[in-house]
Motif scaffolding. Sequence first.
Motif, short mmCIF file in Angstrom:
data_model
loop_
_atom_site.label_atom_id
_atom_site.label_comp_id
_atom_site.label_asym_id
_atom_site.label_seq_id
_atom_site.Cartn_x
_atom_site.Cartn_y
_atom_site.Cartn_z
N MET A 214 0.84 -1.20 0.00
CA MET A 214 0.00 0.00 0.00
C MET A 214 0.88 1.25 0.00
SD MET A 214 -3.21 -0.83 -0.15
CE MET A 214 -4.03 0.64 0.44
N ASP A 215 1.96 1.22 0.80
CA ASP A 215 2.86 2.36 0.82
C ASP A 215 3.48 2.57 -0.57
OD1 ASP A 215 2.34 2.82 3.47
OD2 ASP A 215 4.12 1.76 4.23
N ASP A 216 3.85 1.47 -1.21
CA ASP A 216 4.46 1.56 -2.53
C ASP A 216 3.46 2.11 -3.56
OD1 ASP A 216 6.67 0.88 -4.40
OD2 ASP A 216 5.12 -0.47 -5.23
N LEU A 217 2.19 1.65 -3.47
CA LEU A 217 1.16 2.14 -4.40
C LEU A 217 0.92 3.62 -4.17
CD1 LEU A 217 -0.99 1.63 -6.58
CD2 LEU A 217 -2.56 0.95 -4.72
N HIS A 219 2.98 5.82 -3.08
CA HIS A 219 4.12 6.56 -3.57
C HIS A 219 4.06 6.69 -5.10
CE1 HIS A 219 8.23 8.00 -3.77
NE2 HIS A 219 8.51 7.02 -4.68
N ARG A 220 3.70 5.60 -5.77
CA ARG A 220 3.61 5.63 -7.23
C ARG A 220 2.51 6.58 -7.68
NH1 ARG A 220 3.31 -0.43 -9.22
NH2 ARG A 220 3.26 0.67 -11.26
N LEU A 221 1.39 6.64 -6.99
CA LEU A 221 0.30 7.56 -7.35
C LEU A 221 0.75 9.00 -7.20
CD1 LEU A 221 -2.79 5.72 -5.80
CD2 LEU A 221 -2.25 6.00 -8.24
N ARG A 222 1.49 9.28 -6.16
CA ARG A 222 1.96 10.67 -5.98
C ARG A 222 2.91 11.07 -7.10
NH1 ARG A 222 2.15 9.14 -0.50
NH2 ARG A 222 4.37 8.66 -0.68
N ASN A 223 3.77 10.14 -7.51
CA ASN A 223 4.69 10.45 -8.62
C ASN A 223 3.92 10.70 -9.91
OD1 ASN A 223 6.88 10.27 -6.98
ND2 ASN A 223 7.28 8.08 -7.47
N LEU A 224 2.89 9.89 -10.14
CA LEU A 224 2.09 10.06 -11.37
C LEU A 224 1.40 11.41 -11.37
CD1 LEU A 224 0.99 8.83 -13.98
CD2 LEU A 224 -0.87 7.80 -12.63
#
Length: 230
Positions: A214-217, A219-224
Amino acid sequence: MPTEAALLESHALRVERMGRVEALDKVKILVMLPDGIHLRTEDVARYFEVPAVVLKKLVQRHRAEVEENGLRLLRGAELSTFHRDMVSLWGGEGAEGYPQGATQLTLYTRRTVLNVAMLLRDSDIARSVRTHLLDAEKDLRASYVSLDSRVTRIEGCLVGVGSALQELGPVLSRMSHRLDVLDRKLDIIHQAVGAIGLRLTDVSQDISRLDTRMDDLAHRLRNLGHRTNG
């Protein structure tokens, strides 16, 4: 229980009581020779408060019996040796009064004196010794009767205890069986708790892995989002 007259007449009754020499000092203190073992005729006559001639006649009538119980007649070399030993033990001024000139010496032991006490009729001291012997025996018999009664009561109690133990046996057996069953159930519960603990550990590990994903997801959403805005 024997009487005083029976004791005077019966050799067998006297033999049965011959070991009770403590009765002598219960009545009157015996004055022994320095070796603490022997007495002379005059010492025994003084103890029983009778003339020495009375004692000598009694010894003559019952010679075999009193010799069986320690009476000794010393002569010659044996007498000389005994005199030397007594004088050595007597010591001091007392040795001067020790009779060494006699050609023979009759010696008594405590056992012999007790024998005389059970034979001598005309002596209050001898009569008191016999009375003490018989009274002590009476007390001893009473103690035996009391002890026998107590033992009988204890035996009666033990019979009741035996019956109680017989009745208690099946009860204890059933309790033992129930405790065995309970012990097995506790083992099963312990195993189940252990299994639950292992499953909870697995669940905890799964939650940790899920948190990481969940933390990884996130983080990826914030980058997107940053790239889109840019």
